[in-house]
Design an enzyme around this catalytic site. Structure first.
Site, PDB file in Angstrom:
ATOM      1  N   TYR A   1      -1.400  -0.840  10.759  1.00 17.92           N
ATOM      2  CA  TYR A   1      -1.715  -1.468   9.464  1.00 17.92           C
ATOM      3  C   TYR A   1      -0.548  -1.275   8.496  1.00 17.92           C
ATOM      4  CZ  TYR A   1      -3.428  -1.622   4.628  1.00 17.92           C
ATOM      5  OH  TYR A   1      -3.541  -1.866   3.287  1.00 17.92           O
TER       6      TYR A   1
ATOM      7  N   THR B   1       0.816  -1.209   0.000  1.00 16.74           N
ATOM      8  CA  THR B   1       0.000   0.000   0.000  1.00 16.74           C
ATOM      9  C   THR B   1       0.853   1.264   0.000  1.00 16.74           C
ATOM     10  OG1 THR B   1      -1.463   1.295   1.429  1.00 16.74           O
ATOM     11  CG2 THR B   1      -0.158  -0.379   2.510  1.00 16.74           C
TER      12      THR B   1
HETATM   13  N1  LIG Z   1      -8.468  -1.237  -0.788  1.00 16.01           N
HETATM   14  C1  LIG Z   1      -7.474  -0.388  -0.972  1.00 16.01           C
HETATM   15  O1  LIG Z   1      -7.714   0.802  -1.232  1.00 16.01           O
HETATM   16  C2  LIG Z   1      -6.035  -0.859  -0.914  1.00 16.01           C
HETATM   17  C3  LIG Z   1      -5.017   0.072  -1.172  1.00 16.01           C
HETATM   18  C4  LIG Z   1      -3.694  -0.375  -1.145  1.00 16.01           C
HETATM   19  C5  LIG Z   1      -3.394  -1.696  -0.880  1.00 16.01           C
HETATM   20  N2  LIG Z   1      -4.399  -2.577  -0.604  1.00 16.01           N
HETATM   21  C6  LIG Z   1      -4.025  -3.982  -0.318  1.00 16.01           C
HETATM   22  O2  LIG Z   1      -4.717  -4.811  -1.249  1.00 16.01           O
HETATM   23  C7  LIG Z   1      -5.098  -6.039  -0.640  1.00 16.01           C
HETATM   24  C8  LIG Z   1      -6.589  -6.280  -0.779  1.00 16.01           C
HETATM   25  O3  LIG Z   1      -7.307  -5.207  -0.189  1.00 16.01           O
HETATM   26  P1  LIG Z   1      -8.899  -5.157  -0.191  1.00 16.01           P
HETATM   27  O4  LIG Z   1      -9.304  -3.747   0.008  1.00 16.01           O
HETATM   28  O5  LIG Z   1      -9.431  -5.908  -1.337  1.00 16.01           O
HETATM   29  O6  LIG Z   1      -9.192  -5.929   1.171  1.00 16.01           O
HETATM   30  P2  LIG Z   1     -10.438  -6.793   1.627  1.00 16.01           P
HETATM   31  O7  LIG Z   1     -10.518  -6.628   3.111  1.00 16.01           O
HETATM   32  O8  LIG Z   1     -11.643  -6.513   0.820  1.00 16.01           O
HETATM   33  O9  LIG Z   1      -9.959  -8.277   1.284  1.00 16.01           O
HETATM   34  C9  LIG Z   1      -8.999  -8.961   2.051  1.00 16.01           C
HETATM   35  C10 LIG Z   1      -9.360 -10.434   2.015  1.00 16.01           C
HETATM   36  O10 LIG Z   1      -8.317 -11.149   2.697  1.00 16.01           O
HETATM   37  C11 LIG Z   1      -8.928 -12.141   3.505  1.00 16.01           C
HETATM   38  N3  LIG Z   1      -8.005 -12.407   4.629  1.00 16.01           N
HETATM   39  C12 LIG Z   1      -7.578 -11.541   5.588  1.00 16.01           C
HETATM   40  N4  LIG Z   1      -6.736 -12.157   6.423  1.00 16.01           N
HETATM   41  C13 LIG Z   1      -6.626 -13.447   5.984  1.00 16.01           C
HETATM   42  C14 LIG Z   1      -5.907 -14.577   6.442  1.00 16.01           C
HETATM   43  N5  LIG Z   1      -5.170 -14.532   7.565  1.00 16.01           N
HETATM   44  N6  LIG Z   1      -6.009 -15.744   5.739  1.00 16.01           N
HETATM   45  C15 LIG Z   1      -6.796 -15.824   4.628  1.00 16.01           C
HETATM   46  N7  LIG Z   1      -7.507 -14.774   4.164  1.00 16.01           N
HETATM   47  C16 LIG Z   1      -7.425 -13.610   4.832  1.00 16.01           C
HETATM   48  C17 LIG Z   1     -10.261 -11.560   3.964  1.00 16.01           C
HETATM   49  O11 LIG Z   1     -11.204 -12.564   4.315  1.00 16.01           O
HETATM   50  C18 LIG Z   1     -10.680 -10.765   2.720  1.00 16.01           C
HETATM   51  O12 LIG Z   1     -11.486 -11.544   1.857  1.00 16.01           O
HETATM   52  C19 LIG Z   1      -4.614  -5.957   0.823  1.00 16.01           C
HETATM   53  O13 LIG Z   1      -3.373  -6.611   0.891  1.00 16.01           O
HETATM   54  C20 LIG Z   1      -4.456  -4.469   1.069  1.00 16.01           C
HETATM   55  O14 LIG Z   1      -3.467  -4.222   2.034  1.00 16.01           O
HETATM   56  C21 LIG Z   1      -5.722  -2.183  -0.604  1.00 16.01           C
END
Ligand SMILES: NC(=O)c1ccc[n+]([C@@H]2O[C@H](COP(=O)([O-])OP(=O)(O)OC[C@H]3O[C@@H](n4cnc5c(N)ncnc54)[C@H](O)[C@@H]3O)[C@@H](O)[C@H]2O)c1
Length: 342
Positions: A157, A132
């Site tokens: 985070y 991120t």
């Molecule tokens: N949404 C954003 O704006 C954003 C921005 C930058 C980076 N990211 C990164 O992108 C990735 C996805 O983000 P998102 O917004 O889709 O998140 P999200 O919360 O929608 O999805 C995360 C998924 O990971 C699963 N999960 C969490 N811990 C787990 C574990 N221990 N074992 C198995 N599954 C697990 C959850 O059940 C969920 O389905 C993350 O790594 C996040 O850090 C997101």
């Protein structure tokens, strides 16, 4: 046919990635997720209704919590992969402030478990760790962080995401694994969790309620981000997997460091007030809003994040659709599918 493992597949970004892979490749996709409060298998089943049976058959669903090691039985069930794209993570900043240790478990320990699985994979061509922009901390006006700039986590985070990154770097250096890291900014799109700013604003504007705009302490300067649609993130990710040769030529630009990192940046910087106005316009409604100084009263929330997207641009990738069109598309889709606002 390539095989790809997408962790966090029932999450918001990953289910868009699976859709993008079904649309643009003939690869077999396995989703691994533990289905916590933010993971929702209905996302995958809803998204899959646009595909025929043959495409649907290319997706396999595995339930597993990556806090636990991938044991031999699961290892055999999963098999070998050409690509592993690791998106599973806990990502709610406020929750990380309440309970930092659970974020260490989900974002650092879980990353170690999937890297350990990946290193036993004989066919592995590339592992991508999704990180991120927040690892860089707040960006002063005029500063857009490059991939190799210093890190400055302002909440647990981001620290755990930075920790996961450094593990990925160590696995590349120690075990000679082919790994990339991506930094993504605020992502939006269809089926996003309703607590997030864009779906929340769509919902409030629809009900003629005031939208809360996070601002500075004067309540005059709204926070800003480079918002990016999840399909564009998926497109950038696939671009990385399909352009290995081009990327290998620029490796010298990483200051000798292995494990290339790439910023996947939205088309333009936009402040939260402009964004809320765009969402209101897409609904033909007047925007009611309230500026709230959220950032000085609550720890861990930064007014501005910004990344430099030139590395990807020089490689030949930028998001293809502008932000106004993307917002309009998401607003119209969400209004038609308003079960995703609940
Ligand atoms: N949404 C954003 O704006 C954003 C921005 C930058 C980076 N990211 C990164 O992108 C990735 C996805 O983000 P998102 O917004 O889709 O998140 P999200 O919360 O929608 O999805 C995360 C998924 O990971 C699963 N999960 C969490 N811990 C787990 C574990 N221990 N074992 C198995 N599954 C697990 C959850 O059940 C969920 O389905 C993350 O790594 C996040 O850090 C997101």
């Amino acid at each position: 046919m390539k095989k790809v493992l997408v962790t966090g597949g029932a999450g918001f970004i990953a289910h868009h990635l699976i859709r993008h892979l079904l649309l643009n490749t003939d690869w077999e996709v396995t989703s691994l997720d533990r289905l916590d409060y933010s993971g929702n298998l209905n996302r995958i089943s809803d998204m899959m209704t646009e595909f025929d049976k043959n495409k649907q058959k290319r997706v396999k669903i595995i339930f597993h919590d990556l806090k636990s090691e991938i044991n031999e039985m699961l290892e055999n069930n999963l098999g070998n992969f050409n690509y592993i794209i690791h998106l599973a993570a806990s990502s709610h900043v406020d929750r990380s402030i309440e309970d930092p240790l659970s974020f260490v478990m989900d974002n650092v320990v879980a990353t170690c478990n999937i890297l350990n699985f990946a290193r036993k994979n004989n066919n592995l061509e590339r592992f991508i760790y999704f990180s991120t922009d927040e690892v860089f901390g707040p960006a002063p006006k005029g500063i857009n962080y490059k991939e190799r700039d210093r890190y400055n986590s302002t909440n647990p985070y981001s620290a755990t995401k930075a920790g996961g990154e450094e593990l990925a770097v160590a696995f590349e250096n120690t075990y000679n694994m082919p790994i990339y890291i991506t930094h993504t900014m605020n992502v939006f799109g269809e089926r996003q969790h309703p607590e997030k700013f864009i779906p929340l604003s769509i919902s409030k504007i629809k009900k003629n309620k005031a939208v809360t705009i996070h601002s500075d302490e004067t309540k005059k300067i709204p926070g800003s981000r480079h918002y990016i649609h999840a399909s564009d993130v998926a497109d950038g990710c696939l671009f990385l997997l399909q352009n290995e040769k081009k990327i290998s030529k620029i490796k010298k630009d990483f200051g000798g460091a292995k494990c290339p990192k790439f910023n996947l940046v939205g088309p333009e910087e936009i402040n939260n007030l402009e964004l809320a106005k765009m969402i209101a316009k897409a609904q033909n409604k007047e925007l009611k809003y309230e500026m709230v100084d959220f950032h000085s009263s609550r720890p861990g929330h930064d007014l501005r994040y910004a990344l430099d997207g030139n590395l990807m641009k020089n490689l030949g990738w930028i998001p293809k659709i502008d932000i106004t069109e993307r917002i309009n598309q998401v607003v119209q889709w969400t209004l038609k599918n308003d079960r995703w606002l609940k």
